[in-house]
Structures are given as C-alpha cells and as structure tokens.
Enzyme design. Structure first.
Site, PDB file in Angstrom:
ATOM      1  N   CYS A 115       0.829  -1.302   0.001  1.00 40.18           N
ATOM      2  CA  CYS A 115       0.180  -0.100  -0.152  1.00 40.18           C
ATOM      3  C   CYS A 115       0.814   1.245  -0.002  1.00 40.18           C
ATOM      4  CB  CYS A 115      -1.086  -0.137   1.154  1.00 40.18           C
ATOM      5  SG  CYS A 115      -1.809  -1.606   0.986  1.00 40.18           S
ATOM      6  N   HIS A 260      -3.015   6.630   3.074  1.00 37.73           N
ATOM      7  CA  HIS A 260      -3.587   5.479   2.541  1.00 37.73           C
ATOM      8  C   HIS A 260      -5.070   5.222   3.198  1.00 37.73           C
ATOM      9  CE1 HIS A 260      -4.130   1.549   1.558  1.00 37.73           C
ATOM     10  NE2 HIS A 260      -3.830   0.824   2.627  1.00 37.73           N
ATOM     11  N   ASN A 290     -10.181   0.006   0.908  1.00 38.01           N
ATOM     12  CA  ASN A 290      -8.716  -0.164   0.660  1.00 38.01           C
ATOM     13  C   ASN A 290      -8.600  -0.785  -0.547  1.00 38.01           C
ATOM     14  OD1 ASN A 290      -6.169  -0.846   1.000  1.00 38.01           O
ATOM     15  ND2 ASN A 290      -6.196  -1.645   3.008  1.00 38.01           N
TER      16      ASN A 290
HETATM   17  N1  COA Z   1     -18.507  -7.589  11.002  1.00 40.29           N
HETATM   18  C1  COA Z   1     -18.852  -8.028  12.210  1.00 40.29           C
HETATM   19  N2  COA Z   1     -18.084  -8.454  13.342  1.00 40.29           N
HETATM   20  C2  COA Z   1     -16.923  -8.533  12.776  1.00 40.29           C
HETATM   21  C3  COA Z   1     -16.178  -8.416  11.777  1.00 40.29           C
HETATM   22  C4  COA Z   1     -17.244  -8.035  10.494  1.00 40.29           C
HETATM   23  N3  COA Z   1     -16.853  -7.994   9.309  1.00 40.29           N
HETATM   24  N4  COA Z   1     -15.002  -8.743  11.412  1.00 40.29           N
HETATM   25  C5  COA Z   1     -14.432  -8.929  12.725  1.00 40.29           C
HETATM   26  N5  COA Z   1     -15.657  -9.249  13.532  1.00 40.29           N
HETATM   27  C6  COA Z   1     -15.652  -9.428  14.843  1.00 40.29           C
HETATM   28  C7  COA Z   1     -14.655 -10.243  15.224  1.00 40.29           C
HETATM   29  O1  COA Z   1     -14.910 -11.671  15.029  1.00 40.29           O
HETATM   30  C8  COA Z   1     -14.685  -9.980  16.947  1.00 40.29           C
HETATM   31  O2  COA Z   1     -15.572 -10.803  17.431  1.00 40.29           O
HETATM   32  P1  COA Z   1     -15.399 -11.241  18.938  1.00 40.29           P
HETATM   33  O3  COA Z   1     -15.185 -10.067  20.025  1.00 40.29           O
HETATM   34  O4  COA Z   1     -16.823 -12.034  18.909  1.00 40.29           O
HETATM   35  O5  COA Z   1     -14.205 -12.098  18.806  1.00 40.29           O
HETATM   36  C9  COA Z   1     -14.998  -8.325  16.804  1.00 40.29           C
HETATM   37  O6  COA Z   1     -15.644  -8.289  15.800  1.00 40.29           O
HETATM   38  C10 COA Z   1     -14.055  -7.586  17.266  1.00 40.29           C
HETATM   39  O7  COA Z   1     -12.790  -7.775  16.245  1.00 40.29           O
HETATM   40  P2  COA Z   1     -11.620  -6.992  16.169  1.00 40.29           P
HETATM   41  O8  COA Z   1     -10.745  -7.913  15.408  1.00 40.29           O
HETATM   42  O9  COA Z   1     -11.286  -6.987  17.465  1.00 40.29           O
HETATM   43  O10 COA Z   1     -11.984  -5.817  15.719  1.00 40.29           O
HETATM   44  P3  COA Z   1     -11.411  -4.371  15.532  1.00 40.29           P
HETATM   45  O11 COA Z   1     -11.839  -3.284  16.225  1.00 40.29           O
HETATM   46  O12 COA Z   1      -9.866  -4.716  15.630  1.00 40.29           O
HETATM   47  O13 COA Z   1     -11.262  -4.385  13.679  1.00 40.29           O
HETATM   48  C11 COA Z   1     -10.337  -4.464  11.814  1.00 40.29           C
HETATM   49  C12 COA Z   1     -10.766  -5.168  12.875  1.00 40.29           C
HETATM   50  C13 COA Z   1      -9.805  -5.338  10.776  1.00 40.29           C
HETATM   51  C14 COA Z   1     -11.305  -3.493  11.107  1.00 40.29           C
HETATM   52  C15 COA Z   1      -8.886  -3.726  12.509  1.00 40.29           C
HETATM   53  O14 COA Z   1      -8.341  -4.486  13.350  1.00 40.29           O
HETATM   54  C16 COA Z   1      -8.135  -3.011  11.578  1.00 40.29           C
HETATM   55  O15 COA Z   1      -8.570  -2.037  10.678  1.00 40.29           O
HETATM   56  N6  COA Z   1      -6.930  -3.271  11.474  1.00 40.29           N
HETATM   57  C17 COA Z   1      -6.184  -2.908  10.231  1.00 40.29           C
HETATM   58  C18 COA Z   1      -6.346  -3.346   8.979  1.00 40.29           C
HETATM   59  C19 COA Z   1      -5.630  -2.578   7.842  1.00 40.29           C
HETATM   60  O16 COA Z   1      -5.839  -1.549   7.848  1.00 40.29           O
HETATM   61  N7  COA Z   1      -5.171  -3.444   6.873  1.00 40.29           N
HETATM   62  C20 COA Z   1      -4.604  -3.106   5.485  1.00 40.29           C
HETATM   63  C21 COA Z   1      -3.367  -2.293   5.774  1.00 40.29           C
HETATM   64  S1  COA Z   1      -2.636  -1.754   4.454  1.00 40.29           S
END
Ligand code: COA
Length: 333
Positions: A115, A260, A290
């Site tokens: 990215c 980004h 993204n």
């Molecule tokens: N819809 C509903 N629930 C979801 C879900 C979705 N699409 N994706 C995950 N969950 C759930 C998880 O299973 C978890 O459930 P649990 O508490 O029962 O285990 C809960 O939501 C919380 O998950 P968590 O991973 O803690 O959420 P988060 O707040 O960290 O958000 C991301 C997840 C992926 C959005 C976040 O971690 C993120 O943005 N990370 C960076 C990703 C990124 O930028 N990648 C590209 C970089 S170039």
C-alpha cells in the site's frame, strides 16, 4: 521551507470497475452488518472487478492522465506501475500497460511496496527526472485486491476493493519536495498472500519455509488486523512527520494530507498524533475501501477534481502496508 528539485504533477487519471459492493451486499455473504463496518472502518462501498484484469484499469487511468497532461503516450520516458495484484509473474503490469498505450521503447517495470507503492514510485520517478534522463514519467497504481481476498473471512473481505489511478510527472526546479521511505520486514507475516507455484515432479517435500506465513497452496490474503492497526497508527504519523522535518515544515503547514485509505480510525488517530485537524485529510475511503497502492492517487484524484486540492498546495502522500512498508512524499501540486 526547503526548496529543491522536485516533481510537478502534469496530469491525473483514474479508472474503477463498475460493479459496486455495499455493506448490505457483504451482510448477505458473511456474518456482518453495515453498522459494524461503518463504525470500525468508515467504509460503505467498494468497486470490484467483474473479470477485467489489473492492467485494464491501469491502462485506462494512464490514458486519462496522459491526455490530462496534454501529451501523447510516445512522450512518456518511463512507466512505473505499483501493484500487489499483477496479472502475471511475468510480463510485468507495466509492460502490459505500455502495450495498451500502443508504444514501445521506454523502460517499464513494476514496484511492489504494497500500500506504500505509490509513495515509493513517486520518489523513484523523481530521481529519474532529477538526473535528466527522461522528461516525463508515468506512475500508475493499479490493484485488484478482489483477486486474493477470502470472501469467507469477514474480518478482511469487507475492507478491500479494486481501483487504478495514474499521474504524469515532470521535473520541477526550486520547489518543495521531500520523501521518507521505510520498511520493516520483521512484520512480513502480519499481511501476506503466498505466491502460487506449479506441481513439481522433482520435489518430494512440501514447502517448509516461512510457516508463520499463509499456508502453501493457498493464496488468500491473511492479516493480523490488530498488529497491522498498531503498526499503521504509528507508521502513518511517523512518516508524515519525518517527511515534513526533511522539508523544513510542520504537518500543520501542509494544505492536504492524503493518507492510505485503510481505515478511518487509523487516519483519525494519526491526525491526533500529528496535531492536525481531520480537515487536512483527503478521504474517499467510504466509496472505495482499501485499494492498496491505488488508494492514495485515487483520493488525490478526487481531491483535485473537487477543487479541494489546488495548484501550489503543499500535499503529503503518506502510506503504510504489507512488507511492512511505510513512507511519505511531500510535493507542491
Ligand atoms: N462484521 C462483524 N463483526 C466482525 C467483523 C465484521 N466484518 N470482522 C470481525 N468481527 C468481529 C470479530 O470476530 C470480533 O468478534 P469477537 O469479539 O466475538 O471475537 C469482533 O468483531 C472484534 O474484532 P476485532 O478484530 O477486535 O475488531 P477491530 O476493532 O480490531 O477491527 C479491523 C478489525 C480489521 C477493522 C481492524 O483491526 C483494522 O482495521 N486493522 C487494520 C487493517 C488494515 O488497515 N489493513 C490494511 C493495511 S494496508
């Protein structure tokens, strides 16, 4: 403010697939809902290729950028394409885009800095332009994340979309330019998609290296969301600040920061760390999700076309992503 040899953006272009997937569409295929996706990411829709290859959108964006610059494809002296989702191991996406432009001769190659690709490529193009070897460089960011997204994994599939955007750059004397590029390979396993290989009769064992990476024979994108989130909320402000320091300005003096577009919450955290208001940030993540290296030039395109970014503005492109890579480039638009 330190003035140096930099780049002028002479033309811009963009091309995206017609198919649009909404949060409601995702709720039909995985256990998710619009509220969760909107609150956790800021994404509402993404464009998804209906089978058109990566080079196809890249070439469309490139043609628009060249026309916008008032040039012919034959004027381009260098083609750099950024992608993590090429159509082939070889030829490069850059060579395919060159073919679609109907020209040959100038060097053309791909850069994979995930990215951060666009930020890396602008820095590279500037070096070619600065030494006077070429007059115009074409930088195309073209991505189809839909090629390796696992549409059964709700924590990743809702994040990504497809897009291409391009710029034509020329050398600018006595202008604002600075660049800070970095990488940290120790985080390679936090965001990874394994390359496919053929069945090989000379091998009697399966692949045993890098077992903390995605399994052999699977090329879905795997992500440790929490680790990437932690990395991103540091990398984004660090890169922007480093590039500002090199340019002899403060982040507050920038007219626009184009981060980004991975997650609105990452960008909000970065804005706080940089002590700038969210008004400085140019965003279109809600519409596109993204799109890896295409996300920065795509947001730049919207910023310019909407009049938010004007000639003379101090603009910072700042990226982070797989590798792990990160970096920022500051230009005077
Ligand atoms: N819809 C509903 N629930 C979801 C879900 C979705 N699409 N994706 C995950 N969950 C759930 C998880 O299973 C978890 O459930 P649990 O508490 O029962 O285990 C809960 O939501 C919380 O998950 P968590 O991973 O803690 O959420 P988060 O707040 O960290 O958000 C991301 C997840 C992926 C959005 C976040 O971690 C993120 O943005 N990370 C960076 C990703 C990124 O930028 N990648 C590209 C970089 S170039």
């Amino acid at each position: 403010m330190i003035k140096t040899v930099g780049v002028k953006v002479k033309g811009i272009g963009r091309a995206v697939p017609e198919v649009i997937a909404t949060n409601e569409d995702f709720a039909k295929i995985v256990d998710t809902n619009d509220e969760w996706i909107t609150q956790r990411t800021g994404i509402k829709t993404r464009h998804i290729s209906n089978g058109e290859p990566t080079y196809y959108f890249g070439a469309k964006a490139a043609k628009e950028a060249i026309a916008d610059a008032g040039l012919e494809a034959s004027d381009i002296g260098l083609i750099i394409v950024t992608t993590v989702t090429p159509d082939y191991y070889t030829p490069s996406t850059a060579c395919l885009i060159q073919r679609e432009l109907g020209v040959s001769g100038c060097p053309a190659f791909d850069v994979n800095a995930a990215c951060s690709g666009f930020v890396y490529a602008v820095d590279m193009a500037r070096r070619y332009l600065a030494c006077g070897d070429i007059k115009y460089a074409l930088v195309v960011a073209s991505e189809e994340l839909s090629k390796f997204v696992d549409y059964e994994d709700r924590s990743t599939c809702i994040l990504f979309g497809d897009a291409a955007a391009a710029v034509v750059l020329e050398k600018a004397e006595d202008t604002l330019f600075s660049s800070f590029l970095a990488a940290d390979g120790s985080g390679a396993n936090y965001l990874a998609s394994r390359a496919m290989h053929t069945i090989n009769p000379f091998r009697d064992q399966d692949y045993t290296y890098d077992m903390n990476m995605p399994e052999p024979h699977k090329h879905y994108l795997l992500q440790d969301g929490k680790e990437v989130y932690k990395f991103a909320t540091n990398a984004l402000p660090t890169a922007c600040k480093e590039a500002c320091d090199k340019a002899g300005i403060t982040p507050d003096e920038l007219d626009a920061i184009i981060p980004h577009q991975a997650n609105v919450r990452i960008i909000e955290t970065a804005a706080k760390k940089l002590h700038v208001s969210m008004d400085k940030m140019v965003l279109n993540i809600a519409d596109y999700g993204n799109t890896s290296s295409a996300s920065i030039p795509n947001a730049f395109y919207d910023g310019v076309k909407s009049g938010r970014i004007k000639r003379g503005d101090k603009v910072c492109f700042v990226g982070f992503g797989g590798g792990l890579t990160y970096g920022a480039t500051i230009i005077e638009y």
